[in-house]
Design a protein around this motif. Structure first.
Motif, PDB file in Angstrom:
ATOM      1  N   GLN A  47      15.489 -17.781 -18.463  1.00 22.14           N
ATOM      2  CA  GLN A  47      14.037 -17.813 -18.319  1.00 22.14           C
ATOM      3  C   GLN A  47      13.478 -16.497 -17.777  1.00 22.14           C
ATOM      4  OE1 GLN A  47      16.044 -20.263 -16.883  1.00 22.14           O
ATOM      5  NE2 GLN A  47      15.830 -21.597 -18.655  1.00 22.14           N
ATOM      6  N   GLY A  48      14.346 -15.559 -17.377  1.00 22.90           N
ATOM      7  CA  GLY A  48      13.900 -14.270 -16.862  1.00 22.90           C
ATOM      8  C   GLY A  48      13.458 -14.290 -15.411  1.00 22.90           C
ATOM      9  N   LYS A  49      13.721 -15.374 -14.696  1.00 18.81           N
ATOM     10  CA  LYS A  49      13.307 -15.475 -13.299  1.00 18.81           C
ATOM     11  C   LYS A  49      14.289 -14.763 -12.365  1.00 18.81           C
ATOM     12  CE  LYS A  49      12.058 -18.786  -9.712  1.00 18.81           C
ATOM     13  NZ  LYS A  49      11.914 -20.179  -9.340  1.00 18.81           N
ATOM     14  N   TYR A  50      15.562 -14.708 -12.748  1.00 18.52           N
ATOM     15  CA  TYR A  50      16.601 -14.094 -11.916  1.00 18.52           C
ATOM     16  C   TYR A  50      17.248 -12.931 -12.650  1.00 18.52           C
ATOM     17  CZ  TYR A  50      16.264 -18.450  -9.295  1.00 18.52           C
ATOM     18  OH  TYR A  50      15.803 -19.507  -8.561  1.00 18.52           O
ATOM     19  N   LEU A  51      17.615 -11.912 -11.876  1.00 18.05           N
ATOM     20  CA  LEU A  51      18.373 -10.777 -12.376  1.00 18.05           C
ATOM     21  C   LEU A  51      19.593 -10.628 -11.483  1.00 18.05           C
ATOM     22  CD1 LEU A  51      18.667  -8.227 -14.173  1.00 18.05           C
ATOM     23  CD2 LEU A  51      17.313  -7.008 -12.457  1.00 18.05           C
ATOM     24  N   VAL A  64      15.208 -12.423  -7.377  1.00 17.35           N
ATOM     25  CA  VAL A  64      14.354 -13.460  -7.942  1.00 17.35           C
ATOM     26  C   VAL A  64      12.953 -12.890  -8.106  1.00 17.35           C
ATOM     27  CG1 VAL A  64      13.736 -14.471  -5.688  1.00 17.35           C
ATOM     28  CG2 VAL A  64      13.606 -15.856  -7.742  1.00 17.35           C
ATOM     29  N   LYS A  65      12.275 -13.275  -9.182  1.00 12.23           N
ATOM     30  CA  LYS A  65      10.913 -12.818  -9.410  1.00 12.23           C
ATOM     31  C   LYS A  65      10.000 -13.441  -8.365  1.00 12.23           C
ATOM     32  CE  LYS A  65       7.335 -12.170 -12.736  1.00 12.23           C
ATOM     33  NZ  LYS A  65       6.909 -12.150 -14.085  1.00 12.23           N
ATOM     34  N   VAL A  66       9.209 -12.610  -7.719  1.00 11.76           N
ATOM     35  CA  VAL A  66       8.263 -13.056  -6.704  1.00 11.76           C
ATOM     36  C   VAL A  66       7.015 -13.548  -7.421  1.00 11.76           C
ATOM     37  CG1 VAL A  66       6.920 -12.384  -4.684  1.00 11.76           C
ATOM     38  CG2 VAL A  66       9.186 -11.397  -5.057  1.00 11.76           C
TER      39      VAL A  66
END
Length: 74
Positions: A47-51, A64-66
């Motif tokens: 989902q692109g929320k975590y790298l 994690v995306k803020v």
């Protein structure tokens, strides 16, 4: 290097120890935490929320995306 899913945000990891986020692959918008031994791999969650990035010395870093602002936090 890998693009965030459904996005123009590119993440790059380097052997000199930096993970950089690039908007439209042209301008560095954020530099994430450094690994002293450098990075060997990185991957986005579906989902692109975590790298996540793996360090050459065995480290595993996850950002994690803020949601309340722009960018990623550790």
């Amino acid at each position: 290097m890998a693009f965030q899913p459904q996005s123009t945000l590119l993440a790059s990891a380097s052997e000199d120890g930096w993970v950089c986020l690039w908007q439209k692959a042209t301008q560095a918008t954020q530099i994430l935490e450094e690994a002293s031994s450098g990075f060997s791999t990185l991957a986005w969650s579906p989902q692109g929320k975590y790298l996540a990035a793996g360090g050459c010395g065995g480290e595993l870093l996850v950002w994690v995306k803020v949601m309340t602002g722009k960018g990623f936090g550790g």
